[in-house]
Design a protein around this motif. Structure first.
Motif, mmCIF file in Angstrom:
data_model
loop_
_atom_site.group_PDB
_atom_site.id
_atom_site.type_symbol
_atom_site.label_atom_id
_atom_site.label_comp_id
_atom_site.label_asym_id
_atom_site.label_seq_id
_atom_site.Cartn_x
_atom_site.Cartn_y
_atom_site.Cartn_z
ATOM 1 N N TRP A 239 7.067 -1.600 -24.391
ATOM 2 C CA TRP A 239 7.560 -2.976 -24.478
ATOM 3 C C TRP A 239 8.061 -3.474 -23.133
ATOM 4 N N GLN A 240 8.507 -2.531 -22.285
ATOM 5 C CA GLN A 240 9.163 -2.899 -21.023
ATOM 6 C C GLN A 240 8.169 -3.232 -19.913
ATOM 7 N N GLN A 241 6.900 -2.893 -20.101
ATOM 8 C CA GLN A 241 5.922 -3.096 -19.032
ATOM 9 C C GLN A 241 4.522 -3.197 -19.624
ATOM 10 N N GLY A 242 4.079 -4.414 -19.848
ATOM 11 C CA GLY A 242 2.781 -4.618 -20.492
ATOM 12 C C GLY A 242 1.601 -4.509 -19.568
ATOM 13 N N ALA A 243 1.837 -4.456 -18.294
ATOM 14 C CA ALA A 243 0.751 -4.335 -17.321
ATOM 15 C C ALA A 243 1.344 -3.857 -16.006
ATOM 16 N N GLY A 244 0.513 -3.289 -15.176
ATOM 17 C CA GLY A 244 1.003 -2.833 -13.882
ATOM 18 C C GLY A 244 -0.122 -2.725 -12.874
ATOM 19 N N TRP A 245 0.240 -2.750 -11.633
ATOM 20 C CA TRP A 245 -0.728 -2.525 -10.564
ATOM 21 C C TRP A 245 0.032 -2.190 -9.301
ATOM 22 N N LEU A 246 -0.666 -1.543 -8.388
ATOM 23 C CA LEU A 246 -0.064 -1.175 -7.113
ATOM 24 C C LEU A 246 -0.612 -2.067 -6.010
ATOM 25 N N ALA A 247 0.192 -2.259 -4.990
ATOM 26 C CA ALA A 247 -0.181 -3.196 -3.937
ATOM 27 C C ALA A 247 -0.182 -2.540 -2.569
ATOM 28 N N LEU A 248 -1.052 -3.014 -1.748
ATOM 29 C CA LEU A 248 -1.046 -2.679 -0.327
ATOM 30 C C LEU A 248 -0.290 -3.794 0.375
ATOM 31 N N LEU A 249 0.807 -3.445 1.030
ATOM 32 C CA LEU A 249 1.599 -4.412 1.786
ATOM 33 C C LEU A 249 1.336 -4.189 3.264
ATOM 34 N N ILE A 250 0.956 -5.244 3.960
ATOM 35 C CA ILE A 250 0.636 -5.138 5.378
ATOM 36 C C ILE A 250 1.469 -6.147 6.164
ATOM 37 N N ASN A 251 2.065 -5.697 7.237
ATOM 38 C CA ASN A 251 2.791 -6.618 8.109
ATOM 39 C C ASN A 251 1.841 -7.753 8.504
ATOM 40 N N GLN A 252 2.298 -8.988 8.383
ATOM 41 C CA GLN A 252 1.418 -10.138 8.590
ATOM 42 C C GLN A 252 0.810 -10.155 9.991
ATOM 43 N N SER A 253 1.572 -9.744 10.984
ATOM 44 C CA SER A 253 1.046 -9.720 12.348
ATOM 45 C C SER A 253 -0.069 -8.698 12.490
ATOM 46 N N VAL A 254 0.069 -7.575 11.787
ATOM 47 C CA VAL A 254 -0.984 -6.560 11.800
ATOM 48 C C VAL A 254 -2.231 -7.111 11.130
ATOM 49 N N TRP A 255 -2.045 -7.729 9.974
ATOM 50 C CA TRP A 255 -3.183 -8.301 9.238
ATOM 51 C C TRP A 255 -3.894 -9.348 10.087
ATOM 52 N N ASP A 256 -3.133 -10.200 10.734
ATOM 53 C CA ASP A 256 -3.732 -11.247 11.568
ATOM 54 C C ASP A 256 -4.489 -10.660 12.751
ATOM 55 N N GLY A 257 -4.110 -9.448 13.171
ATOM 56 C CA GLY A 257 -4.767 -8.828 14.308
ATOM 57 C C GLY A 257 -6.105 -8.192 13.988
ATOM 58 N N TYR A 258 -6.417 -8.041 12.709
ATOM 59 C CA TYR A 258 -7.701 -7.442 12.343
ATOM 60 C C TYR A 258 -8.818 -8.466 12.385
ATOM 61 N N SER A 259 -10.013 -7.990 12.594
ATOM 62 C CA SER A 259 -11.184 -8.866 12.592
ATOM 63 C C SER A 259 -11.513 -9.260 11.155
ATOM 64 N N ASP A 260 -12.372 -10.275 11.005
ATOM 65 C CA ASP A 260 -12.789 -10.685 9.664
ATOM 66 C C ASP A 260 -13.465 -9.520 8.938
#
Length: 360
Positions: A239-260
């Protein structure tokens, strides 16, 4: 863009010198190094950590080995509950965790994996991936300089492990339980004492009596952690958790530094991992439950009386949150509207049972 610090996660950010050196190099030269160091909140020896390793392997394959995604076990870079704070500040480039762990500063985080009496996992994940859910969460994360990608699919969890039967809400009074998300607030209303404990500490906490009960994850993960060795009853539904998923968190500056191309490789690897888990995870849980029963675990269902009382308490908690947080109000309303659209489709597709047809 301003960057906030999540002080509630840790009064002092304790990062070992080696971790600081690795992280600084990764953040400063993300594109040049072709390596993304990821601090995992979960051991790479269990299903959650292996999920991150699966993404790593896909990225390596798609990039012909030119782009490395290195997953670090809990504590190698930072402790599990300091991942978000460290990614936000740039102390580490990336983390692998549950969005629900961020709920102290982001009330809407509970909608993405730790929502009591939530719509089915299919609806929650659809809203997160293709509805407003992704936009609303990213908007909440932007001030922290964090980019998120949904990368792992988890179905509804069990209700948890107990060493006594739960026959009425009176059995919750005085109970000490490890639980994450808003379910803790619901249980508190019945006199339970709740705490959030990192996954790598759950077994010892239950074994040594720090808590009387614990909910952590799906049967496959709980069994691998050995929780069946120290708790007699396994309760459903979650009842306490009807769904779940895990996330990849990336520093925005790092993400912006990657190519398309690199950003595309990460996104595609996450999407492929989600599909893999959606295909495999539920049948695997049923097999695990059979094994647990054979080993002596007593699988129980919470009485309807208890579930109805928990639901009434949840209605109170939810109303309070919606009144306190416009962000939570907006996101919860959006989720329920999305879930209703999906339910309308399922209702139209519902077939009568054979008994109904014969009865006519």
């Amino acid at each position: 863009m301003t960057t906030k610090t999540l002080g509630h996660l840790s009064t002092t950010t304790r990062i070992i010198p080696l971790a600081v050196a690795i992280a600084a190099a990764a953040v400063g030269t993300a594109h040049a190094s072709e390596r993304l160091d990821v601090a995992s909140a979960y051991s790479t020896q269990n299903l959650f950590g292996q999920s991150a390793k699966n993404i790593s392997e896909r990225i390596k394959m798609m990039s012909s080995g030119e782009f490395e995604f290195a997953v670090h076990d809990p504590g190698e870079l930072v402790p599990p509950f300091e991942i978000f704070n460290s990614v936000s500040s740039g102390a580490i480039p990336a983390g692998w965790t549950s969005i629900a762990y961020l709920s102290g500063n982001l009330p809407i985080a509970n909608l993405y994996g730790a929502l009591p009496f939530s719509p089915p996992a299919e609806a929650v994940f659809s809203w997160t991936s293709a509805g407003e859910g992704s936009e609303l969460l990213q908007k909440a994360l932007d001030p922290y300089n964090v980019k998120f990608l949904a990368c792992s699919y988890l179905p509804q969890e069990p209700g948890g492990w107990f060493n006594k039967e739960i026959n009425s809400t009176d059995d919750l009074n005085g109970l000490s339980m490890r639980i994450s998300g808003l379910g803790a607030q619901v249980l508190n209303k019945f006199g339970a004492s709740t705490q959030l404990i990192p996954g790598n500490e759950v077994y010892l906490s239950l074994e040594r009596g720090r808590v009387d009960a614990a909910e952590f994850s799906i049967p496959q993960v709980d069994s691998a952690m050995g929780l069946d060795e120290i708790a007699e009853y396994y309760y459903f539904p979650g009842w306490q958790q009807g769904a779940g998923w895990l996330a990849l968190l990336i520093n925005q500056s790092v993400w912006d530094g990657y190519s398309d191309a690199q950003r595309g490789q990460i996104s595609t690897a996450c999407q492929a991992n989600i599909q893999k888990e959606a295909d495999e995870v539920i049948p695997a849980q049923v097999e695990t439950l059979r094994e647990l029963e054979e080993s002596g675990v007593k699988i129980r269902r919470f009485p309807d009386e208890v579930l109805n009382a928990l639901h009434d308490s949840w209605d109170e908690v939810r109303s309070e949150l919606m009144a306190e947080s416009p962000e939570f109000d907006e996101a919860y309303t959006s989720l329920m509207e999305h879930a209703e659209k999906m339910q309308q489709w399922h209702d139209l597709q519902t077939l009568p049972s054979k008994t109904d047809v014969q009865g006519d």
